[in-house]
Write an enzyme that holds these catalytic residues in place. Structure first.
Site, PDB file in Angstrom:
ATOM      1  N   ALA A   8     -25.137   4.622  84.138  1.00 23.08           N
ATOM      2  CA  ALA A   8     -26.183   3.764  83.345  1.00 23.08           C
ATOM      3  C   ALA A   8     -27.542   3.718  84.168  1.00 23.08           C
ATOM      4  O   ALA A   8     -28.360   3.419  83.386  1.00 23.08           O
ATOM      5  CB  ALA A   8     -25.753   2.405  83.236  1.00 23.08           C
ATOM      6  N   ALA A   9     -27.501   4.336  85.369  1.00 25.45           N
ATOM      7  CA  ALA A   9     -28.927   4.222  85.996  1.00 25.45           C
ATOM      8  C   ALA A   9     -29.567   5.691  85.811  1.00 25.45           C
ATOM      9  O   ALA A   9     -30.539   6.003  86.325  1.00 25.45           O
ATOM     10  CB  ALA A   9     -28.674   3.938  87.617  1.00 25.45           C
ATOM     11  N   GLY A  97     -21.934  13.482  75.839  1.00 25.18           N
ATOM     12  CA  GLY A  97     -23.106  14.142  76.069  1.00 25.18           C
ATOM     13  C   GLY A  97     -23.357  15.089  77.078  1.00 25.18           C
ATOM     14  O   GLY A  97     -24.310  15.968  77.102  1.00 25.18           O
ATOM     15  N   THR A  98     -22.339  14.878  78.059  1.00 25.04           N
ATOM     16  CA  THR A  98     -22.328  15.782  79.188  1.00 25.04           C
ATOM     17  C   THR A  98     -22.221  17.119  79.095  1.00 25.04           C
ATOM     18  O   THR A  98     -21.642  17.622  78.197  1.00 25.04           O
ATOM     19  CB  THR A  98     -21.147  15.372  80.051  1.00 25.04           C
ATOM     20  N   HIS A 156     -36.165  23.334  80.616  1.00 24.73           N
ATOM     21  CA  HIS A 156     -35.896  21.777  80.815  1.00 24.73           C
ATOM     22  C   HIS A 156     -36.639  21.414  82.120  1.00 24.73           C
ATOM     23  O   HIS A 156     -36.970  22.462  82.725  1.00 24.73           O
ATOM     24  CB  HIS A 156     -34.402  21.567  80.993  1.00 24.73           C
ATOM     25  N   LYS A 160     -32.644  19.548  86.182  1.00 27.04           N
ATOM     26  CA  LYS A 160     -31.359  19.732  85.521  1.00 27.04           C
ATOM     27  C   LYS A 160     -30.415  20.572  86.169  1.00 27.04           C
ATOM     28  O   LYS A 160     -31.154  21.846  87.093  1.00 27.04           O
ATOM     29  CB  LYS A 160     -31.735  20.532  84.155  1.00 27.04           C
ATOM     30  N   GLY A 166     -26.424  23.037  77.589  1.00 27.41           N
ATOM     31  CA  GLY A 166     -25.359  22.521  76.509  1.00 27.41           C
ATOM     32  C   GLY A 166     -25.986  23.279  75.103  1.00 27.41           C
ATOM     33  O   GLY A 166     -25.196  23.801  74.330  1.00 27.41           O
ATOM     34  N   THR A 167     -27.208  22.894  74.846  1.00 23.38           N
ATOM     35  CA  THR A 167     -27.883  23.040  73.592  1.00 23.38           C
ATOM     36  C   THR A 167     -28.066  24.622  73.286  1.00 23.38           C
ATOM     37  O   THR A 167     -27.685  25.105  72.416  1.00 23.38           O
ATOM     38  CB  THR A 167     -29.444  22.375  73.516  1.00 23.38           C
TER      39      THR A 167
END
Ligand SMILES: NC(=O)C1=CN([C@@H]2O[C@H](COP(=O)(O)OP(=O)(O)OC[C@H]3O[C@@H](n4cnc5c(N)ncnc54)[C@H](OP(=O)(O)O)[C@@H]3O)[C@@H](O)[C@H]2O)C=CC1
Ligand SMILES: O=C(O)C1=N[C@H](C(=O)O)C[C@H](O)C1
Length: 269
Positions: A8-9, A97-98, A156, A160, A166-167
Site C-alpha cells: 500500500a505504500a 499486477g506484479t 520505464h 524499476k 511485464g508489458t
C-alpha cells in the site's frame, strides 16, 4: 467489494488507495506492507495524498483477509505467489499486477487458481495496452516472419527492477501467438558484441530505464523499405489502478480460475 491493497505504500499501492476511494462499489478493507516497513502505522489515505481515511497500514495479512472479498497485489514475485495460495484457502479474488516472475511461478499461480482462488493476472492492467496486444497479434499474423522482423522496445522509470517489463513480454507473447510460435523459443532479450545478422522469425526486446517515465512500449514490425510501429504511452499510474479495480469487481462471484485482462475487457475474442 471489500479490497485489501498489498504494497500500500508503493507507487502502485498509493495510486490504488486513491482510485478505490473514487470507485463506486469498491472500498478499502485493509492496507498491507511488509513487516519492518517504515510505512507501518501510517494512515493509508495520508500516504496516498487524499487525506486521512482511517485505514492504518499493517503487516498482518491473515487478519486483513478476514472478511475481505479480494486482494489487489502490486508487490514482488515471491510475495504474489505466497498470497495466491492464501487466496485459494479463502476462495478470494486475487488481482496480480506484479511483474518479473521466474519460470515456474506460472505453475504455482495456476495451482492456486485450481485450488480455489479467482485470479486475474496481467503484466499490464490498462485498457490501452490490452487493446494494443490484440492489434499486435493481428499484425504479426498478417506480416510473416520472412518479410517482417518484430522488435519490442520499452522505457520505464529508474526504480524499476525487472526487465523486460511485464508489458513487453505480454506484447511479445501476442506477437508469438499471431505467428503461432512459442515466445520462449524465439525471443532475443540481450544483444552485445558481434551478434551476427538477425535471425528471421526471432522477436527482439530492448530495454531503456531512466527518470520518472511511467511506461512506454512500442512494437516495431520492420520490413524491406517500410516499418510499422504500434505504441502505447502511460501518462499516469491511475490507468493501471482503474484496470486492477475493474478486474476485481469483474472477478467477484466468478468461478475460481486464472483469468487475464483480455477476459475482463472482453477482448479474448
Ligand atoms: N500490471 C500492471 O499494470 C503494473 C504492474 N506493475 C508492477 O507492480 C509491481 C510494483 O510496482 P511499484 O508499485 O512501482 O513498486 P514499489 O516498489 O513502489 O511498490 C511495491 C510495494 O510492495 C511492498 N512490499 C514488498 N514486500 C511486501 C510484502 N511481503 N507485503 C506487503 N507489501 C510488500 C514494497 O515495500 P518495500 O519497498 O518496503 O519492500 C513496496 O511498498 C512491480 O512488479 C511492477 O512491475 C506496476 C505498474 C503497473
Ligand atoms: O514497474 C512499472 O512501473 C510498470 N510495470 C509494468 C510492466 O512491467 O510492464 C506495467 C507498467 O508498464 C509499469
Amino acid at each position: 467489494m471489500k479490497l485489501v491493497v498489498l504494497g500500500a505504500a508503493g507507487r502502485m499501492g498509493r495510486t490504488l488507495v486513491k482510485v478505490i476511494a473514487e470507485t463506486e462499489g469498491a472500498s478499502l478493507a485493509a492496507a498491507i506492507e511488509r513487516e519492518g516497513s517504515p510505512a507501518l502505522q501510517s494512515d493509508a489515505g495520508m500516504l496516498a495524498g487524499i487525506g486521512e481515511n482511517g485505514v492504518v497500514v499493517g503487516s498482518d495479512i491473515d487478519a486483513a483477509l478476514e472478511g475481505a472479498d479480494g486482494i489487489i497485489d502490486f508487490t514482488a514475485p515471491a510475495v504474489s505467489v505466497d498470497i495466491a495460495k492464501r487466496a485459494a484457502e479463502r476462495r478470494l479474488v486475487h488481482v496480480i499486477g506484479t511483474t518479473g516472475f521466474e519460470v515456474g511461478a506460472d505453475a504455482a499461480i495456476g495451482a492456486a487458481a485450481e485450488a480455489g482462488a479467482t485470479i486475474v493476472k496481467s503484466g499490464n492492467m490498462s485498457l490501452g495496452v490490452n487493446l494494443l496486444a490484440v492489434l499486435v497479434e493481428q499484425a504479426a499474423r498478417a506480416l510473416g516472419p520472412d518479410a517482417f522482423d518484430i522488435e519490442v522496445l520499452e522505457m520505464h522509470h529508474k526504480h524499476k527492477v525487472d526487465a523486460p517489463s511485464g508489458t513487453a513480454l505480454l506484447l511479445g507473447e501476442a506477437a508469438a501467438k499471431g505467428r503461432d510460435v512459442a515466445l520462449a523459443d524465439h525471443s532475443v532479450k540481450v544483444r552485445d558484441g558481434i551478434t551476427g545478422p538477425r535471425e528471421a522469425g526471432t522477436i527482439g526486446f530492448a530495454t531503456l530505464r531512466g527518470g520518472s517515465v511511467v511506461g512506454e512500449h512500442s512494437v516495431i514490425l520492420a520490413g524491406e523499405g517500410e516499418r510499422i510501429e504500434l505504441s502505447h504511452a502511460a501518462g499516469d499510474r491511475s490507468i493501471f489502478a482503474r484496470g486492477a479495480i475493474k478486474a476485481a469487481l469483474w472477478a467477484k462471484g466468478k468461478p475460481a480460475g486464472l483469468y487475464s485482462m483480455r477476459d475482463v475487457l472482453g477482448l479474448s475474442g
